[in-house]
Scaffold this motif. Sequence first.
Motif, PDB file in Angstrom:
ATOM      1  N   SER A   8      41.323  -2.448  -9.577  1.00 30.99           N
ATOM      2  CA  SER A   8      41.894  -3.542  -8.945  1.00 30.99           C
ATOM      3  C   SER A   8      42.918  -2.513  -8.026  1.00 30.99           C
ATOM      4  CB  SER A   8      42.713  -4.307  -9.529  1.00 30.99           C
ATOM      5  OG  SER A   8      41.545  -5.138 -10.431  1.00 30.99           O
ATOM      6  N   LEU A   9      43.201  -2.865  -6.692  1.00 30.86           N
ATOM      7  CA  LEU A   9      44.114  -2.445  -5.785  1.00 30.86           C
ATOM      8  C   LEU A   9      45.189  -3.468  -5.273  1.00 30.86           C
ATOM      9  CD1 LEU A   9      41.762  -0.152  -3.458  1.00 30.86           C
ATOM     10  CD2 LEU A   9      43.028   0.622  -5.634  1.00 30.86           C
ATOM     11  N   GLU A  10      46.412  -3.269  -5.189  1.00 35.42           N
ATOM     12  CA  GLU A  10      47.247  -3.782  -4.578  1.00 35.42           C
ATOM     13  C   GLU A  10      47.643  -3.130  -3.060  1.00 35.42           C
ATOM     14  OE1 GLU A  10      50.861  -5.909  -6.584  1.00 35.42           O
ATOM     15  OE2 GLU A  10      51.784  -3.957  -5.416  1.00 35.42           O
ATOM     16  N   VAL A  11      47.022  -3.738  -2.003  1.00 35.90           N
ATOM     17  CA  VAL A  11      47.265  -3.001  -0.765  1.00 35.90           C
ATOM     18  C   VAL A  11      48.193  -3.808  -0.082  1.00 35.90           C
ATOM     19  CG1 VAL A  11      46.091  -2.571   1.470  1.00 35.90           C
ATOM     20  CG2 VAL A  11      44.819  -2.133  -0.625  1.00 35.90           C
ATOM     21  N   THR A  12      49.462  -3.312   0.348  1.00 39.00           N
ATOM     22  CA  THR A  12      50.379  -3.972   1.157  1.00 39.00           C
ATOM     23  C   THR A  12      50.172  -3.543   2.662  1.00 39.00           C
ATOM     24  OG1 THR A  12      51.989  -3.773  -0.687  1.00 39.00           O
ATOM     25  CG2 THR A  12      52.931  -4.470   1.446  1.00 39.00           C
ATOM     26  N   VAL A  13      49.962  -4.461   3.404  1.00 38.56           N
ATOM     27  CA  VAL A  13      49.866  -4.086   4.882  1.00 38.56           C
ATOM     28  C   VAL A  13      51.215  -4.298   5.516  1.00 38.56           C
ATOM     29  CG1 VAL A  13      48.809  -4.579   7.005  1.00 38.56           C
ATOM     30  CG2 VAL A  13      47.456  -4.931   4.893  1.00 38.56           C
ATOM     31  N   ILE A  14      51.934  -3.218   5.755  1.00 36.86           N
ATOM     32  CA  ILE A  14      53.466  -3.234   6.408  1.00 36.86           C
ATOM     33  C   ILE A  14      53.261  -3.567   7.872  1.00 36.86           C
ATOM     34  CG2 ILE A  14      55.412  -1.818   6.608  1.00 36.86           C
ATOM     35  CD1 ILE A  14      54.290  -0.434   3.947  1.00 36.86           C
ATOM     36  N   THR A 106      48.388  12.034  -9.974  1.00 37.72           N
ATOM     37  CA  THR A 106      49.375  10.655  -9.965  1.00 37.72           C
ATOM     38  C   THR A 106      48.980   9.547 -10.962  1.00 37.72           C
ATOM     39  OG1 THR A 106      48.062   9.920  -8.363  1.00 37.72           O
ATOM     40  CG2 THR A 106      49.908  11.040  -7.441  1.00 37.72           C
ATOM     41  N   PRO A 107      49.798   8.852 -11.557  1.00 40.07           N
ATOM     42  CA  PRO A 107      49.844   7.854 -12.355  1.00 40.07           C
ATOM     43  C   PRO A 107      49.071   6.698 -11.818  1.00 40.07           C
ATOM     44  CG  PRO A 107      52.285   8.205 -12.177  1.00 40.07           C
ATOM     45  CD  PRO A 107      51.300   9.251 -11.388  1.00 40.07           C
ATOM     46  N   GLU A 108      48.415   5.863 -12.813  1.00 36.35           N
ATOM     47  CA  GLU A 108      47.643   4.769 -12.082  1.00 36.35           C
ATOM     48  C   GLU A 108      48.436   3.931 -11.129  1.00 36.35           C
ATOM     49  OE1 GLU A 108      45.783   2.118 -15.232  1.00 36.35           O
ATOM     50  OE2 GLU A 108      43.991   2.431 -13.984  1.00 36.35           O
ATOM     51  N   ASN A 109      49.791   3.570 -11.699  1.00 36.11           N
ATOM     52  CA  ASN A 109      50.580   2.726 -11.077  1.00 36.11           C
ATOM     53  C   ASN A 109      51.389   3.185  -9.803  1.00 36.11           C
ATOM     54  OD1 ASN A 109      51.517   0.197 -11.199  1.00 36.11           O
ATOM     55  ND2 ASN A 109      53.173   0.391 -12.590  1.00 36.11           N
ATOM     56  N   TYR A 110      51.298   4.222  -9.580  1.00 33.97           N
ATOM     57  CA  TYR A 110      51.972   5.000  -8.416  1.00 33.97           C
ATOM     58  C   TYR A 110      51.751   4.415  -7.034  1.00 33.97           C
ATOM     59  CZ  TYR A 110      53.965   8.906  -5.884  1.00 33.97           C
ATOM     60  OH  TYR A 110      54.721   9.770  -4.977  1.00 33.97           O
ATOM     61  N   LEU A 111      52.844   4.370  -6.388  1.00 31.87           N
ATOM     62  CA  LEU A 111      52.597   3.504  -4.944  1.00 31.87           C
ATOM     63  C   LEU A 111      52.473   4.791  -3.998  1.00 31.87           C
ATOM     64  CD1 LEU A 111      53.058   0.662  -3.571  1.00 31.87           C
ATOM     65  CD2 LEU A 111      55.511   1.097  -3.465  1.00 31.87           C
ATOM     66  N   HIS A 112      51.560   4.411  -3.365  1.00 30.93           N
ATOM     67  CA  HIS A 112      51.223   5.499  -2.283  1.00 30.93           C
ATOM     68  C   HIS A 112      51.726   4.980  -0.614  1.00 30.93           C
ATOM     69  CE1 HIS A 112      48.792   8.234  -4.790  1.00 30.93           C
ATOM     70  NE2 HIS A 112      48.693   7.079  -5.430  1.00 30.93           N
ATOM     71  N   ASN A 130      50.115   1.136   9.044  1.00 30.37           N
ATOM     72  CA  ASN A 130      51.089   1.462   8.030  1.00 30.37           C
ATOM     73  C   ASN A 130      50.835   0.453   6.899  1.00 30.37           C
ATOM     74  OD1 ASN A 130      52.578   3.530   9.716  1.00 30.37           O
ATOM     75  ND2 ASN A 130      53.400   1.817  10.626  1.00 30.37           N
ATOM     76  N   ILE A 131      50.477   1.172   5.718  1.00 28.94           N
ATOM     77  CA  ILE A 131      50.217   0.329   4.486  1.00 28.94           C
ATOM     78  C   ILE A 131      50.657   1.017   3.197  1.00 28.94           C
ATOM     79  CG2 ILE A 131      47.940  -0.441   5.445  1.00 28.94           C
ATOM     80  CD1 ILE A 131      46.495   1.463   3.512  1.00 28.94           C
ATOM     81  N   SER A 132      50.860   0.467   1.968  1.00 30.10           N
ATOM     82  CA  SER A 132      50.839   0.983   0.892  1.00 30.10           C
ATOM     83  C   SER A 132      50.019   0.514  -0.061  1.00 30.10           C
ATOM     84  CB  SER A 132      52.479   0.868   0.237  1.00 30.10           C
ATOM     85  OG  SER A 132      52.329  -0.789   0.028  1.00 30.10           O
ATOM     86  N   VAL A 133      49.360   1.443  -0.887  1.00 33.22           N
ATOM     87  CA  VAL A 133      48.422   1.288  -1.961  1.00 33.22           C
ATOM     88  C   VAL A 133      48.804   1.462  -3.410  1.00 33.22           C
ATOM     89  CG1 VAL A 133      46.096   1.879  -2.535  1.00 33.22           C
ATOM     90  CG2 VAL A 133      46.451   1.757  -0.144  1.00 33.22           C
ATOM     91  N   ARG A 134      48.570   0.728  -4.174  1.00 35.96           N
ATOM     92  CA  ARG A 134      48.852   0.824  -5.593  1.00 35.96           C
ATOM     93  C   ARG A 134      47.662   0.630  -6.615  1.00 35.96           C
ATOM     94  NH1 ARG A 134      51.155  -1.791 -10.112  1.00 35.96           N
ATOM     95  NH2 ARG A 134      51.212  -3.710  -9.211  1.00 35.96           N
ATOM     96  N   VAL A 135      47.225   1.370  -7.367  1.00 33.11           N
ATOM     97  CA  VAL A 135      46.252   0.871  -8.073  1.00 33.11           C
ATOM     98  C   VAL A 135      46.720   0.256  -9.549  1.00 33.11           C
ATOM     99  CG1 VAL A 135      44.073   1.776  -9.829  1.00 33.11           C
ATOM    100  CG2 VAL A 135      44.937   3.122  -7.781  1.00 33.11           C
ATOM    101  N   VAL A 136      46.269  -0.958  -9.783  1.00 33.00           N
ATOM    102  CA  VAL A 136      46.864  -1.748 -10.586  1.00 33.00           C
ATOM    103  C   VAL A 136      46.422  -1.532 -11.946  1.00 33.00           C
ATOM    104  CG1 VAL A 136      47.051  -4.151 -11.580  1.00 33.00           C
ATOM    105  CG2 VAL A 136      46.752  -3.838  -9.055  1.00 33.00           C
ATOM    106  N   PRO A 137      47.272  -1.258 -12.805  1.00 32.97           N
ATOM    107  CA  PRO A 137      46.799  -0.696 -14.311  1.00 32.97           C
ATOM    108  C   PRO A 137      45.840  -1.981 -14.863  1.00 32.97           C
ATOM    109  CG  PRO A 137      48.974  -0.987 -14.130  1.00 32.97           C
ATOM    110  CD  PRO A 137      48.563  -1.230 -12.796  1.00 32.97           C
TER     111      PRO A 137
END
Length: 186
Positions: A8-14, A106-112, A130-137
């Motif tokens: 599961s990914l959490e993608v923040t579209v900035i 990088t850990p699973e919860n890391y914010l890129h 510009n986005i940020s991606v985090r793999v939801v643990p």
Amino acid sequence: MASIHNRSLEVTVISGEDLRINDRPIKNNAFVAVKADSCGSPSLQDSTKPDALSESYPYWDEKLHLDLPAGSRYLVIEVYRRSSVARDRLIGTAWIPVSDFIGDYTPENYLHFLSYRLVDAKGLRNGIINISVRVVPSSCKGTAALPSSPSVPKFGIPPVRVGTGGTVTGGTVTGVPVRYPNQWKS
């Protein structure tokens, strides 16, 4: 057999920068669709709401949740302009390699935080996303829960026990060799 699972990914579209259609800045109503490259099988996508206020520099700051199927190699970001009279018009696409935010050390919860160049249908540069991606643990990794007994080592490190007379047994010691200045003089 190895377990194959989705992530599961959490993608923040900035935001977007310098978005254009036919070399003219867009006026408004830009939105972003995010989907996974799913190796031939249909993929679900999520999208932002159109930005009605900004022009060629839209700002969304919206979190989208997406399942990344096992074997996916890219995250596809498509920027569109919503039109009331015609169908949505593609402004640009960015193909983001999954290896940019999964893997390494990088850990699973890391914010890129990532910025990518958009390419239009003709293959020409057309702005930046510009986005940020985090793999939801995930809550379950397919392993049994460890009992809460103090005798079971957590993370593979044996517990430290204090023996009789205050001596410490069973601990882990990490040391760095230190050279004293007068040690090797003859």
